[in-house]
Design an enzyme around this catalytic site. Sequence first.
Site, PDB file in Angstrom:
ATOM      1  N   ARG A 138     -68.935  52.950 -84.382  1.00  0.00           N
ATOM      2  CA  ARG A 138     -67.541  53.223 -84.054  1.00  0.00           C
ATOM      3  C   ARG A 138     -66.819  53.901 -85.209  1.00  0.00           C
ATOM      4  NH1 ARG A 138     -65.001  48.593 -81.278  1.00  0.00           N
ATOM      5  NH2 ARG A 138     -65.827  49.834 -79.562  1.00  0.00           N
ATOM      6  N   TYR A 139     -67.122  53.449 -86.398  1.00  0.00           N
ATOM      7  CA  TYR A 139     -66.440  53.967 -87.581  1.00  0.00           C
ATOM      8  C   TYR A 139     -67.341  54.985 -88.279  1.00  0.00           C
ATOM      9  CZ  TYR A 139     -63.561  49.801 -86.841  1.00  0.00           C
ATOM     10  OH  TYR A 139     -62.754  48.841 -86.301  1.00  0.00           O
ATOM     11  N   ARG A 142     -70.121  53.333 -91.076  1.00  0.00           N
ATOM     12  CA  ARG A 142     -70.809  52.051 -90.940  1.00  0.00           C
ATOM     13  C   ARG A 142     -71.163  51.767 -89.482  1.00  0.00           C
ATOM     14  NH1 ARG A 142     -65.489  51.928 -91.609  1.00  0.00           N
ATOM     15  NH2 ARG A 142     -64.174  50.213 -90.939  1.00  0.00           N
ATOM     16  N   CYS A 151     -77.787  32.177 -80.412  1.00  0.00           N
ATOM     17  CA  CYS A 151     -76.977  31.543 -81.448  1.00  0.00           C
ATOM     18  C   CYS A 151     -77.391  30.080 -81.510  1.00  0.00           C
ATOM     19  CB  CYS A 151     -75.495  31.642 -81.121  1.00  0.00           C
ATOM     20  SG  CYS A 151     -74.788  33.242 -81.557  1.00  0.00           S
ATOM     21  N   CYS A 155     -70.260  29.486 -79.012  1.00  0.00           N
ATOM     22  CA  CYS A 155     -68.815  29.319 -79.109  1.00  0.00           C
ATOM     23  C   CYS A 155     -68.213  29.717 -77.768  1.00  0.00           C
ATOM     24  CB  CYS A 155     -68.241  30.246 -80.180  1.00  0.00           C
ATOM     25  SG  CYS A 155     -68.948  29.999 -81.802  1.00  0.00           S
ATOM     26  N   CYS A 158     -66.585  33.183 -77.511  1.00  0.00           N
ATOM     27  CA  CYS A 158     -67.421  34.306 -77.964  1.00  0.00           C
ATOM     28  C   CYS A 158     -66.972  35.643 -77.375  1.00  0.00           C
ATOM     29  CB  CYS A 158     -68.869  34.076 -77.576  1.00  0.00           C
ATOM     30  SG  CYS A 158     -69.958  35.416 -78.119  1.00  0.00           S
ATOM     31  N   ARG A 160     -68.751  38.296 -77.569  1.00  0.00           N
ATOM     32  CA  ARG A 160     -69.933  39.035 -77.145  1.00  0.00           C
ATOM     33  C   ARG A 160     -70.767  38.215 -76.164  1.00  0.00           C
ATOM     34  NH1 ARG A 160     -71.579  40.935 -82.468  1.00  0.00           N
ATOM     35  NH2 ARG A 160     -69.749  42.279 -82.517  1.00  0.00           N
ATOM     36  N   ASP A 319     -59.982  37.926 -78.514  1.00  0.00           N
ATOM     37  CA  ASP A 319     -60.168  39.047 -77.591  1.00  0.00           C
ATOM     38  C   ASP A 319     -60.025  38.586 -76.139  1.00  0.00           C
ATOM     39  OD1 ASP A 319     -60.729  41.009 -79.569  1.00  0.00           O
ATOM     40  OD2 ASP A 319     -62.750  40.188 -79.791  1.00  0.00           O
ATOM     41  N   ASP A 356     -58.549  43.657 -82.208  1.00  0.00           N
ATOM     42  CA  ASP A 356     -59.524  44.675 -81.843  1.00  0.00           C
ATOM     43  C   ASP A 356     -58.949  45.343 -80.595  1.00  0.00           C
ATOM     44  OD1 ASP A 356     -62.103  46.030 -81.892  1.00  0.00           O
ATOM     45  OD2 ASP A 356     -62.817  44.242 -82.953  1.00  0.00           O
ATOM     46  N   LYS A 363     -60.610  47.624 -85.055  1.00  0.00           N
ATOM     47  CA  LYS A 363     -59.725  46.630 -85.665  1.00  0.00           C
ATOM     48  C   LYS A 363     -58.426  47.264 -86.143  1.00  0.00           C
ATOM     49  CE  LYS A 363     -63.682  43.969 -87.222  1.00  0.00           C
ATOM     50  NZ  LYS A 363     -64.735  44.940 -86.833  1.00  0.00           N
TER      51      LYS A 363
HETATM   52  C1  LIG Z   1     -65.899  44.927 -87.171  1.00  0.00           C
HETATM   53  C2  LIG Z   1     -66.768  46.076 -86.997  1.00  0.00           C
HETATM   54  C3  LIG Z   1     -67.297  46.747 -88.117  1.00  0.00           C
HETATM   55  C4  LIG Z   1     -66.977  46.351 -89.536  1.00  0.00           C
HETATM   56  O1  LIG Z   1     -65.623  46.547 -89.807  1.00  0.00           O
HETATM   57  P1  LIG Z   1     -65.036  46.239 -91.244  1.00  0.00           P
HETATM   58  O2  LIG Z   1     -63.553  46.381 -91.083  1.00  0.00           O
HETATM   59  O3  LIG Z   1     -65.624  47.250 -92.183  1.00  0.00           O
HETATM   60  O4  LIG Z   1     -65.442  44.851 -91.615  1.00  0.00           O
HETATM   61  C5  LIG Z   1     -68.113  47.823 -87.874  1.00  0.00           C
HETATM   62  N1  LIG Z   1     -68.399  48.227 -86.626  1.00  0.00           N
HETATM   63  C6  LIG Z   1     -67.893  47.607 -85.540  1.00  0.00           C
HETATM   64  C7  LIG Z   1     -68.214  48.138 -84.191  1.00  0.00           C
HETATM   65  C8  LIG Z   1     -67.064  46.516 -85.704  1.00  0.00           C
HETATM   66  O5  LIG Z   1     -66.581  45.874 -84.616  1.00  0.00           O
END
Ligand SMILES: *Cc1c(COP(=O)(O)O)cnc(C)c1O
Length: 395
Positions: A138-139, A142, A151, A155, A158, A160, A319, A356, A363
């Site tokens: 998404r980002y 990362r 798990c 929870c 959850c 997910r 969520d 989210d 986020k």
């Molecule tokens: C939470 C999340 C991350 C990590 O986000 P950070 O703000 O860097 O901790 C990376 N990818 C996805 C899809 C996420 O939901």
Amino acid sequence: MSSLKGLNNKSQEQESPEETAINLTRKESRFISLYEEATALDWEDWRWQLKNRITTEEQLSKIINLTDEEKAGIDGCGKKLKMAITPYFASLMDPKNPNCPIRMQCVPRGAELITSEEEMTDPCGEDKDSPVEGLVHRYPDRVLFLVSEVCATYCRHCTRSRIFTEGRKKLGYKSYEKAFDYIRSNKSIRDVLISGGDPLLLSNEALEHILKTLKEIPHVEFIRIGTRVPVTLPQRINHDLVKILKKYSPVWMSLHFNHAKEITKRVKFACDMLVDSGIPLGSQTVLLKGINDSSSTMKRLMHELLKIRVRPYYIYQCDPIVGSKHFRTKVSTGINIMENLRGHTTGYGVPTYVIDGPGGGGKIPISPNYIVSYEKGKCVIRNYKDEQFTYTDPA
Ligand SMILES: *Cc1c(COP(=O)(O)O)cnc(C)c1O
């Protein structure tokens, strides 16, 4: 003379880590008749903990006085998110009080069978941002790498839960290869967040395979592991595991604590092992109605986390997952909690409150507003006591 007594006593000898863990277990665990036959050694064995998880109403009714609401939840949850609770985590539950924060997080309630209009099976829109099976990209720099669909304890809140639903395709080793290839061929990925399910329920061999493969990719600068195992199955954090994690440093860990009651001496012992091995720990907390939605409860959790060297990282707005209405608070509740943390307590104890963005926005930080006005180079701000100050921009 009496002060010399015990100098040569056996109790003066250093305890081994295994003995310390067993002694903590003996002191802290509520006696549970369901496990009459178990020894302290069994209890300390994480595979025994997994094998003996509580999954039925019959077992659970021997441990706590189930309410009708809980019975309805257990009866109906199977198709959605089954119940499973480790004996260790169950030993922390209050047998009489259905509002016990441990109990509310892992015992299903009838309310979770109700779906509200705004609720979704994939509220964070992860599946649409998945380039290959098991990865969410998404980002820009990362990825989230889902490596497990089990798990230790499920929870009820959850986000997910869809991946635990019966009939869903299992991930398995093959999907790892596709994910590794994707990460290898995308040089912009410098941070891989391993999550699931819980990555720490993989065998040491499987976990090491993942860490080793990622570590060999030159542009991957560091690895994070998202896990709730130190909270619900601290027995898993043992010498062999820590040795592996240390080998692939830098590895950071994001834990998931929601209430100070989860921070037992046994959990501290597990976190100490991790931190002492150079693994920085953060906590992600979900804002949950009736569990941690007051400023005093949240502040106490943050203080207890700092005491065990876990840095509060995020507070998540719960969520809108299917059947979550009874867990969700208003956004204003979260803002109010943040208002009562910032300035009022140690800055290290103040996480970022995020929502989210439903449907896949990622986020988004939410904060009380500290800017009163910002015009013509004059920024009027307020502090935690509501006193105003003006910062003048350079001309
Ligand atoms: C939470 C999340 C991350 C990590 O986000 P950070 O703000 O860097 O901790 C990376 N990818 C996805 C899809 C996420 O939901």
